[in-house]
Design an enzyme around this catalytic site. Structure first.
Site, short mmCIF file in Angstrom:
data_model
loop_
_atom_site.label_atom_id
_atom_site.label_comp_id
_atom_site.label_asym_id
_atom_site.label_seq_id
_atom_site.Cartn_x
_atom_site.Cartn_y
_atom_site.Cartn_z
N GLN A 150 0.81 -1.22 0.00
CA GLN A 150 0.00 0.00 0.00
C GLN A 150 0.84 1.28 0.00
O GLN A 150 0.31 2.36 -0.20
CB GLN A 150 -0.94 0.01 1.21
N ASN A 151 2.16 1.17 0.23
CA ASN A 151 2.99 2.36 0.20
C ASN A 151 3.14 2.80 -1.25
O ASN A 151 3.39 1.98 -2.13
CB ASN A 151 4.35 2.11 0.85
N ARG A 152 3.01 4.09 -1.48
CA ARG A 152 3.01 4.61 -2.85
C ARG A 152 4.37 5.10 -3.34
O ARG A 152 4.47 5.70 -4.39
CB ARG A 152 1.99 5.77 -2.95
N PHE A 153 5.43 4.86 -2.59
CA PHE A 153 6.75 5.37 -2.94
C PHE A 153 7.16 5.02 -4.37
O PHE A 153 7.58 5.88 -5.14
CB PHE A 153 7.83 4.86 -1.96
N THR A 186 4.60 9.13 1.44
CA THR A 186 3.97 8.15 0.54
C THR A 186 3.30 7.02 1.31
O THR A 186 2.73 6.11 0.73
CB THR A 186 5.01 7.54 -0.43
#
Length: 161
Positions: free
Chosen positions: A37-40, A136
């Protein structure tokens, strides 16, 4: 907890992006921003006009091809699960390892927690201010991938390119 992920950089790295401390998922995965789920990775791929890297090897290649160094501010701390708000007794990584080897033009921190610990532990040693980018993390749900990408690109482009 002790940070278990090595920094990614080479002599051509121009920007340094620092997170706070790896999440439980990242520590299990063995690489930065390992939580699905991290958008980095989506954000940085968008900023640099690349496809989103999937494997650890693709992620390392993406970083180095785009002259990005990546690490975290905190080397070790007490932390409950992945909650940055629970961090206690933090000790910083020595980013001099990167600064002495690469051509870093700017340092960015990924979110307010990274900024807080950067300003407390690293800024006094280096004298180099860091630009705070919006986190993010999935905890920053108010920001869409598109909005994050716009903000990251604006800040990075202002300094680099």
């Amino acid at each position: 907890m002790i940070h278990n992920i090595d920094p990614v950089f080479d002599e051509n790295s121009e920007i340094l992006i620092l997170g706070s401390f790896p999440s439980v998922k990242s520590r299990e995965y063995g690489f930065f921003y390992g939580h699905k789920q991290n958008r980095f990775w989506k954000v940085t791929a968008s900023v640099f006009g690349c496809k989103v890297p999937q494997t650890v090897e693709e992620k390392k290649d993406f970083l180095l091809k785009n002259h990005i160094a990546l690490w975290d501010v905190i080397a070790e701390c007490e932390i409950s699960a992945s909650a940055d708000s629970s961090i206690k007794n933090a000790a910083a990584n020595d980013i001099g390892i990167i600064l002495n080897s690469a051509k870093i033009k700017a340092i960015f921190v990924n979110g307010k927690t990274a900024e807080k610990y950067y300003n407390k532990y690293i800024l006094p040693k280096t004298g180099i201010s860091a630009v705070c980018l919006p986190s993010t993390s999935p905890a920053n749900a108010a920001q869409s991938v598109e909005k994050l990408s716009e903000k990251w690109k604006a800040e990075i482009s202002r300094i680099i390119r």
